[in-house]
Structure formats: structure tokens, C-alpha cells
Design an enzyme around this catalytic site. Structure first.
Site, PDB file in Angstrom:
ATOM      1  N   ARG A 227       0.826  -1.221   0.000  1.00 28.73           N
ATOM      2  CA  ARG A 227       0.000   0.000   0.000  1.00 28.73           C
ATOM      3  C   ARG A 227       0.858   1.268   0.000  1.00 28.73           C
ATOM      4  NH1 ARG A 227      -2.627   1.183   5.525  1.00 28.73           N
ATOM      5  NH2 ARG A 227      -0.442   1.770   5.814  1.00 28.73           N
ATOM      6  N   PHE A 297      -8.665  -7.573  19.350  1.00 29.49           N
ATOM      7  CA  PHE A 297      -7.372  -6.931  19.116  1.00 29.49           C
ATOM      8  C   PHE A 297      -6.627  -7.576  17.945  1.00 29.49           C
ATOM      9  CE2 PHE A 297      -2.766  -7.038  19.958  1.00 29.49           C
ATOM     10  CZ  PHE A 297      -2.481  -5.682  19.937  1.00 29.49           C
TER      11      PHE A 297
END
Length: 468
Positions: A227, A297
Site C-alpha cells: 500500500r 485486538f
């Protein structure tokens, strides 16, 4: 102007707005942090946690009270280490010993560092790192030892690359790329797993399957590297291995030239393929988490990663801009990821199918990507078999049809056996009746009986029809 732009965007994307409202209004954290019970130094730590990463900060602050502080400090320590490693204004001769000895600072009263460049986004964390040191010294020894051990390993790994002249020009081989991802992300996964198991919130068997822990960290890191390729290019950093991009262009800069758009997309496809190999093991890892807040998480970043992989796949914009999933999509993913493993698997299945839809047959990695996506779907199917109503009905119909066919077979067999028995009984009765009435079986069965029958037939043949 920004508010007006957002208002126009949400007017045309109401589902995005709905996801944000659902998360903000109806999301109920499993656990909530209570700042009123915290020391000023711990409050300072959470302030820097919010500054360095809002997404991770929100997830960390919903952890159970046993894991909250150790994982928050673990994140800040590694973020501090990463800030030194990323700062290109620090010379390699200064950076290398700092990275190797960083773990020693965790127990050094008052230690901080103000030598980062003015544009380094997380420099304030190191300027006030003495607050982190104060809280680290309050940790239970078992948690402190894990954080110190991982910090030492990661610092040595980063230092090796910092002094490697070839690495300063970029990663060369795929093996180097894998090793770098191990040091900056795989070790994070190892540390988190050890903390989870130490606290009793994960299956101890995960420590025997470190490849699962490695995949969890590497998947996140590799997606981020794909990315951030344009941002890293502007900062004169290169993490895509030359062994991959060198197949498509002669110079690294060519990937960002519109003339080589096709080659750049094929190169990015190979990078995506390299990341996809970790996806199924990430799901396998999550199956070993025992407690909901810890599961949240772990699951939220993984769901974000597979969604980001879908965003960057076959997308030429990664070479001229910085892409991020929308806030609405992020809120929707967080809502789904805070439920259970089945829902997270459905998220992975959804984005895997979206990637498959854009997989171009002209891409040299078309078949390999298709196989990797198929492997992921097959793994999900083994965990949670699809309950398709039509398929189940068809199976029942087939089962009933097989039962009916078997019943017809036995009915036919019984009928044939009954007919044969009847014929045998009738034949026996006829033979018995003939015997009672004086039938000469001995003459019929004698050797000359056949010749006598032939002579009788000849005589009968000579008799004219009129005489009959």
C-alpha cells in the site's frame, strides 16, 4: 471546506455514514479503560499511543485490564525503536548502536532522545520516553522480560539492515524481504503471542506453531509495504525486492512511470500473491485465542489487511497516491471483527472473492493467485462448512431416491423368486400326477426311447389328412 466535502460524500454514500454511526453509537467495548485510576506517566503513555496510531490505540484500550498496559507499552517501545530506524536524518554509524542497545533503555531512569529530524512524526514519543520507562519498571517481570527480549531481537535485526549498504539501496532478494518482514513484524507477532499465553488468553499450543504467529505479523507488514509503495518512493525507500520488480522494469523508478502501467500492475500482483500465502494461517491463529477482547485486538487489523489487499489489487493508483480504506468501511469491518471467528472468516471470504473477480487472465500470475484464493476459501470451508439450503435439499432428495431405488430392486428380486417357486411347484405337481396315472418314466429314459419316438413320428407323417 472539509466538512462540506464530507457531507457531499456521505450524501452519495449513505451506507458509509450508517456504518460510522452504528460503530460510534451502538458499539459496546468488552472492557473500558479508566483514566481516573492511572498515574500521570501512564496517562502520558496513552496520550502518545493516541498520537502514534489512532486505530491501534482504540483497539488496545478495549483490552482486558490484565493485557491493557503490557500491550500498550509493548506497542510504544517498538514504535520508538521503529522511529529511530525510519529516520533517514540519523546516520548509520549513530543509528546502528542505538538500535542494538535500545532494549537497555527500558530500565534506564530518565532516558529519552531528541535527535530525530523535525519532520519525524513520532519524535515526541522519544522526547518523552522517560514516561514509558517509568511504567515499564512497574510491569510484572514475566511481561517485562518478553518485551525486553523482543526489543533486543528486533533492534539487532534492524541494525543489521541499517549498516547493510545494499539494503540502503533497497531490498534485493525475496529472502531478504522475508527476513526484513520477520524482524519488523514477525517478532511483534511472537511477542504478542507470548504475552497472550502468559496471561492465559491464548492456547499454549500457539507457541509450538510459530509459523502461525509469523504469518499473522508478516501479513500485516506485507500489505502495508504494498500500500505504501508510493509514499516510500517519495521518501527514497524501497522495500519491494529487486528480484520481483526486476522482472518487469529495468529501473525502480519505471514502476511509477505511466508508460509502464501494465508492467507495474503485474509486479504488484506478484507482491499481492506473496502476501496472500499468509491469509489462511492468520485465521488458524485466531482460532487459538480464548478471550473476546484479545480476539478483537487480533482480528480487527487482520480484517483491515485483507480489505486493503482488495483495495490495492490491480489498482494503478498505488503508484501515484496513498490509498486507504474509507472510514465507513473501517467501521463496518470493526463491527464484524468484534463478533467471532465465523464472521471474520466470512469477511476474508468476501474480499477473497472480490480479488478473484478482478484477477486478470492476462496477468502472468493469474493461475497462482486463483489457486491461493481457492486455498483460502477451502480452508474457511473446512472450519465452517457452508449450509446451502438448496444443496441440503438436493442431498436429501438424492438420499431418498437411492433408498427408493434400493427398495424397488428388492421388490423385483422377491417377485422373480416367487414366480420361480410357483413354476417349480406346478411342475412338481404335474410330474407327480403323471407318475400316479401310470407314466412309464423308465421307458422314456431308456436308450432306445429316442429311436422309437422318431419311428412313431415318421409313421404319423405318412398318414393323410383326410384319414385323420
Amino acid at each position: 471546506m472539509g466538512v462540506l466535502k464530507e457531507a457531499v460524500y456521505f450524501a452519495f454514500h449513505p451506507n458509509q455514514l450508517r456504518s460510522i454511526i452504528q460503530w460510534k453509537v451502538w458499539h459496546e467495548p468488552v472492557h473500558q479503560r479508566d483514566p481516573s485510576k492511572e498515574a500521570p506517566t501512564l496517562q502520558s503513555c496513552f496520550k502518545f499511543l493516541n498520537m502514534t496510531s489512532r486505530s491501534f490505540s482504540a483497539v488496545i484500550q478495549e483490552l482486558n485490564h490484565e493485557m491493557l498496559v503490557p500491550i500498550a507499552l509493548f506497542y510504544l517501545v517498538l514504535r520508538g525503536l521503529d522511529t529511530i530506524e525510519d529516520d533517514m536524518t540519523i546516520s548509520a554509524t549513530v543509528k546502528e548502536p542505538m538500535l542494538r542497545d535500545f532494549y537497555k533503555n527500558l530500565n534506564a531512569d530518565g532516558w529519552n532522545f531528541d535527535g530525530n529530524g523535525p519532520d519525524e512524526k513520532d519524535r515526541e514519543l522519544l522526547v518523552h520516553f522517560d514516561d514509558v520507562v517509568v511504567e515499564m519498571k512497574k510491569l510484572q517481570k514475566n511481561y517485562y522480560d518478553i518485551i525486553e527480549d523482543i526489543t533486543k531481537k528486533m533492534g539487532n535485526g534492524m541494525a543489521d539492515y541499517a549498516i547493510n549498504a545494499e539494503f540502503l539501496a533497497g531490498v534485493v532478494t525475496v529472502a531478504e524481504y522475508e527476513e526484513y518482514c520477520h524482524y519488523v513484524a514477525g517478532l511483534v507477532g511472537e511477542g504478542l503471542t507470548r504475552l497472550f499465553v502468559e496471561g492465559g488468553y491464548a492456547n499454549p499450543a500457539l507457541l509450538e506453531r510459530m509459523e502461525l504467529t509469523e504469518s499473522m505479523g508478516q501479513f500485516l507488514q506485507k500489505v502495508n509495504i504494498i500500500r505504501d509503495v508510493h509514499e516510500d518512493f517519495e521518501d527514497n525507500r524501497r522495500f519491494w525486492p529487486q528480484d520481483i520488480w526486476g522482472k518487469y522494469v529495468e529501473k525502480w523508478e519505471d514502476l511509477f512511470d505511466p508508460k509502464y502501467k501494465t508492467q507495474a500492475l503485474h509486479c504488484s500482483s506478484e507482491m499481492v500473491l506473496n502476501a496472500l500465502k499468509h491469509a489462511d494461517e492468520c485465521l488458524f491463529y485466531m482460532a487459538g485465542i480464548k478471550e473476546q477482547s484479545v480476539f478483537n485486538f487480533v482480528a480487527i487489523p487482520q480484517a483491515m489487511a485483507i480489505a486493503t489487499l482488495d483495495l490495492v489489487f490491480q489498482n494503478p493508483k498505488i503508484f501515484n497516491s496513498h490509498l486507504k480504506i474509507t472510514k465507513g468501511d473501517a467501521c463496518h469491518l470493526m463491527s464484524q471483527s468484534t463478533q467471532n471467528l465465523r464472521v471474520v472468516c466470512e469477511v476474508f471470504r468476501k474480499y477473497a472473492r472480490r480479488i478473484a473477480q478482478r484477477n486478470d487472465p492476462r496477468d502472468p500470475h493469474y493461475l497462482e493467485i486463483s489457486m491461493a484464493l481457492g486455498k483460502l476459501e477451502q480452508f474457511i470451508e473446512t472450519l465452517f462448512p457452508t449450509q446451502n439450503v438448496k444443496h441440503v435439499k438436493a442431498l436429501h432428495a438424492e438420499k431418498n431416491g437411492n433408498s427408493a431405488s434400493m427398495g424397488e430392486f428388492w421388490e423385483t428380486l422377491i417377485l422373480v423368486a416367487a414366480v420361480i417357486c410357483c413354476l417349480l411347484i406346478v411342475s412338481g405337481l404335474m410330474v407327480g400326477a403323471a407318475f400316479v396315472m401310470g407314466a412309464r418314466w423308465d421307458q422314456m429314459l431308456s436308450p432306445g426311447a429316442a429311436s422309437k419316438i422318431e419311428e412313431a413320428a415318421k409313421i404319423t407323417a405318412k398318414i393323410a389328412h383326410g384319414e385323420l
